[in-house]
Design an enzyme around this catalytic site. Structure first.
Site, PDB file in Angstrom:
ATOM      1  N   GLY A   1       0.833  -1.245   0.019  1.00  0.00           N
ATOM      2  CA  GLY A   1      -0.119   0.022  -0.068  1.00  0.00           C
ATOM      3  C   GLY A   1       0.763   1.292   0.026  1.00  0.00           C
ATOM      4  O   GLY A   1       1.580   1.373  -0.906  1.00  0.00           O
ATOM      5  N   ASP A   2       0.772   2.052   1.076  1.00  0.00           N
ATOM      6  CA  ASP A   2       1.417   3.390   1.251  1.00  0.00           C
ATOM      7  C   ASP A   2       2.673   3.198   2.381  1.00  0.00           C
ATOM      8  O   ASP A   2       2.934   4.114   2.719  1.00  0.00           O
ATOM      9  CB  ASP A   2       0.483   4.591   1.261  1.00  0.00           C
ATOM     10  CG  ASP A   2      -0.370   4.389   2.657  1.00  0.00           C
ATOM     11  OD1 ASP A   2      -0.416   3.249   3.230  1.00  0.00           O
ATOM     12  OD2 ASP A   2      -0.689   5.318   3.152  1.00  0.00           O
ATOM     13  N   GLU A   3       3.017   2.019   2.540  1.00  0.00           N
ATOM     14  CA  GLU A   3       3.939   1.725   3.484  1.00  0.00           C
ATOM     15  C   GLU A   3       5.412   1.397   2.935  1.00  0.00           C
ATOM     16  O   GLU A   3       5.093   0.540   2.027  1.00  0.00           O
ATOM     17  CB  GLU A   3       3.403   0.728   4.651  1.00  0.00           C
ATOM     18  CG  GLU A   3       4.337   0.439   5.645  1.00  0.00           C
ATOM     19  CD  GLU A   3       3.839  -0.263   6.824  1.00  0.00           C
ATOM     20  OE1 GLU A   3       3.189  -0.005   7.697  1.00  0.00           O
ATOM     21  OE2 GLU A   3       4.109  -1.766   6.568  1.00  0.00           O
TER      22      GLU A   3
END
Length: 330
Positions: free
Chosen positions: A253-255
């Protein structure tokens, strides 16, 4: 048969082991066919029969070794197999039968291309080529150079094409298709090696977990294409600013995660400041310094806890926090 297959599955051979077992048993079959050829002399029949038995015993022995199979064994067995195949190509009295063992070279080339590096595979293919030419000349085969050229180019093409495809597939399996960074699987393959090296040299290692702030709002308001563009640009900016030995990965994801060798938690904070200068996107980060013995999962847990503290302390405002307990844990 079902019980035999179940027993074999419990042996837990390394990935390179089962194809070796298959090659050993196929070599046993080829040697048995050589013994059955009408043109085989009585003395040759015993050689073929003994070789067939040895190959079968080798296959069973590999299965019995299971997970204890040493890493050097596959390379050694390939070299031995190449020599044995060359011997039979030279010894078979029938010219057509002499080509039968060379089919094993194609299988060996495919095996090398899948399990060995490109340089090692090319060395093995070159050795096959030399042994094949020697076998054709010693056996006084018709048109030896033509046969050698056809067989050699075939096995070389198999090795090169499969090696290229395997390297592409492995890269795709280890890298994120959007950003080109390591994915979670690739990171978890590389990180233990970095930690092991740091443990031997007693050097510090810092782990960083990064989470983008407001990324869901970007996707909701501007669309997923805009979100993808942010991830691509951010990854490119970070890639230019980290060192060659640092591990940077999109964890999901956005990690993102960073593993920084020869870096303390304080030095990691300075690096993150440089990363912030390269892109306008806002993100929060958690930092943990490795204690020299804990598992990768524990190190990332400490960094993730620091990230949570950063987000909770002053909201989602681009902060970074250090887990003070990480370096002391052990």
């Amino acid at each position: 048969m079902a019980r035999i297959l179940a027993w074999c599955r419990r042996r837990e051979l390394p990935a390179a082991g089962w194809p070796l077992v298959a090659l050993a048993f196929s070599g046993s079959v080829f040697a048995a066919l050589g013994a059955a050829l009408p043109s085989s002399a009585a003395a040759d029949v015993w050689v073929y029969a003994l070789t067939s038995l040895c190959c079968a015993v080798l296959g069973v022995g590999l299965v019995l070794l299971g997970s204890r199979m040493p890493g050097w064994l596959p390379q050694t067995l390939v070299v031995v197999a190449v020599v044995v195949i060359a011997y039979f190509s030279a010894a078979v009295p029938d010219d057509a039968g002499a080509l039968l063992p060379t089919f094993e070279y194609a299988a060996l080339a495919a095996y090398c291309a899948y399990f060995f590096g490109r340089a090692q595979t090319r060395c093995h293919v070159a050795f096959m080529s030399v042994c094949l030419l020697a076998a054709l000349l010693v056996g006084d085969r018709p048109a030896p150079v033509t046969v050698w050229f056809i067989v050699t180019t075939t096995i070389a093409a198999i090795a090169e094409v499969q090696g290229h495809l395997v390297s592409q597939l492995r890269r795709q399996a280890r890298h994120d298709h959007l950003t080109g960074l390591l994915n979670r699987g690739g990171f978890e393959q590389e990180a233990p090696r970095l930690l092991a090296l740091a443990a031997r040299s007693s050097r510090p290692v810092a782990a960083v977990v990064i989470d983008l702030d407001g990324f869901k709002r970007i996707n909701d308001d501007l669309g997923h294409a805009a979100g993808d563009r942010v991830l691509i640009d951010l990854a490119a900016s970070w890639r230019d600013r980290v060192r060659d030995g640092d591990l940077l990965a999109r964890y999901g994801g956005d990690e993102f995660v960073l593993l920084l060798p020869d870096t303390t938690a304080v030095e990691a904070q300075a690096l993150l400041d440089r990363l912030r200068d390269g892109h306008a996107a806002r993100w929060s980060a958690g930092i943990a310094e490795w204690d020299g013995s804990s598992r990768l999962s524990d190190l990332l847990w400490h960094a993730d806890r620091a990230l949570y503290q950063a987000k909770e302390s002053r909201g989602r405002s681009g902060l970074q926090a250090v887990d003070e307990d990480a370096a002391a844990a052990g």
